[in-house]
Write a protein that holds these residues in place. Structure first.
Motif, PDB file in Angstrom:
ATOM      1  N   TYR A  13      54.846  55.192  12.674  1.00  0.00           N
ATOM      2  CA  TYR A  13      54.836  54.985  11.219  1.00  0.00           C
ATOM      3  C   TYR A  13      54.353  53.575  10.877  1.00  0.00           C
ATOM      4  O   TYR A  13      53.505  53.400  10.003  1.00  0.00           O
ATOM      5  N   LEU A  14      54.889  52.570  11.549  1.00  0.00           N
ATOM      6  CA  LEU A  14      54.514  51.187  11.246  1.00  0.00           C
ATOM      7  C   LEU A  14      53.046  50.915  11.566  1.00  0.00           C
ATOM      8  O   LEU A  14      52.390  50.140  10.873  1.00  0.00           O
ATOM      9  N   LEU A  15      52.544  51.563  12.608  1.00  0.00           N
ATOM     10  CA  LEU A  15      51.136  51.400  12.969  1.00  0.00           C
ATOM     11  C   LEU A  15      50.206  52.237  12.099  1.00  0.00           C
ATOM     12  O   LEU A  15      49.008  51.959  12.019  1.00  0.00           O
ATOM     13  N   GLY A  16      50.743  53.270  11.483  1.00  0.00           N
ATOM     14  CA  GLY A  16      49.906  54.176  10.710  1.00  0.00           C
ATOM     15  C   GLY A  16      49.364  55.302  11.553  1.00  0.00           C
ATOM     16  O   GLY A  16      48.533  56.084  11.099  1.00  0.00           O
ATOM     17  N   GLY A  25      45.427  56.570  16.893  1.00  0.00           N
ATOM     18  CA  GLY A  25      46.208  55.492  16.313  1.00  0.00           C
ATOM     19  C   GLY A  25      45.406  54.225  16.123  1.00  0.00           C
ATOM     20  O   GLY A  25      44.468  53.947  16.857  1.00  0.00           O
ATOM     21  N   PRO A  26      45.753  53.457  15.124  1.00  0.00           N
ATOM     22  CA  PRO A  26      45.058  52.211  14.869  1.00  0.00           C
ATOM     23  C   PRO A  26      45.492  51.129  15.845  1.00  0.00           C
ATOM     24  O   PRO A  26      46.513  51.246  16.504  1.00  0.00           O
ATOM     25  N   LEU A  53      51.676  42.174   9.894  1.00  0.00           N
ATOM     26  CA  LEU A  53      50.835  42.852  10.871  1.00  0.00           C
ATOM     27  C   LEU A  53      51.711  43.287  12.039  1.00  0.00           C
ATOM     28  O   LEU A  53      52.419  42.467  12.633  1.00  0.00           O
ATOM     29  N   PHE A  54      51.699  44.598  12.338  1.00  0.00           N
ATOM     30  CA  PHE A  54      52.389  45.160  13.489  1.00  0.00           C
ATOM     31  C   PHE A  54      51.329  45.447  14.546  1.00  0.00           C
ATOM     32  O   PHE A  54      50.427  46.253  14.319  1.00  0.00           O
ATOM     33  N   PRO A 135      55.400  57.715   2.706  1.00  0.00           N
ATOM     34  CA  PRO A 135      54.527  57.576   3.869  1.00  0.00           C
ATOM     35  C   PRO A 135      53.844  56.212   3.959  1.00  0.00           C
ATOM     36  O   PRO A 135      53.398  55.814   5.031  1.00  0.00           O
ATOM     37  N   ASP A 136      53.800  55.477   2.844  1.00  0.00           N
ATOM     38  CA  ASP A 136      53.090  54.204   2.843  1.00  0.00           C
ATOM     39  C   ASP A 136      53.892  53.065   2.234  1.00  0.00           C
ATOM     40  O   ASP A 136      53.315  52.056   1.800  1.00  0.00           O
TER      41      ASP A 136
END
Length: 162
Positions: A13-16, A25-26, A53-54, A135-136
């Motif tokens: 979730y934290l990374l998107g 994944g990003p 920034l994660f 979600p965001d």
């Protein structure tokens, strides 16, 4: 037939990585941050605006870097901080947060049974509450009490557009 809902993966979730169109994944999750600061002892108010920034780490955790501008009656200027987030044993819905030197800080989670935690920083107590807003977006607040501090720090993070 009853199906168990999928486990919430906080790291993803934290990374998107859990968002549609993010196959693989990003490399990092980027969020805007707005924080209201209140010193309840004297009524002083301030703000912090910036980004978080994660970034994935080799151990399956995340490095967190927060940077922006702090506005306080006696100071306006750049501010930053860093933490390390590590997977909580057997809990994909939680991450254990550590200071950069490896000292434990608290647990981060949005689940009702684990979204509250605290940290003793002699002689004051820091209590945190996390809230998943969608979600965001998510928020958290720190209620800091003790003989040295009486603070309320309320933060809201919104995912940056890709």
């Amino acid at each position: 037939m009853n199906l168990r809902p999928p486990e919430f993966d906080l790291r993803a979730y934290l990374l998107g990585a859990a968002r549609p169109g993010t196959a693989g994944g990003p490399a990092a999750g980027r969020w805007t941050l707005e924080r209201d600061l209140l010193d309840r002892a004297d009524g002083t108010r301030g703000t912090f605006s910036g980004v978080v920034l994660f970034t994935p780490t080799d151990d399956g955790g995340l490095a967190l870097r927060e940077e922006g501008t702090m506005r306080w009656p006696s100071f306006t200027g750049p501010a930053s901080r860093e933490y390390l987030l590590k997977p909580a044993a057997g809990r994909p819905d939680a991450l254990d947060v550590f200071f950069p030197d490896g000292r434990p800080f608290h647990r981060m989670s949005f689940t009702p049974e684990a979204n509250l935690d605290n940290h003793w920083c002699d002689p004051d107590t820091y209590r945190v509450a996390y809230t998943l807003e969608g979600p965001d977006a998510f928020s958290f607040s720190w209620d800091v009490t003790g003989p040295r501090k009486d603070l309320l720090l309320a933060s809201r993070l919104v995912r940056c557009a890709a």
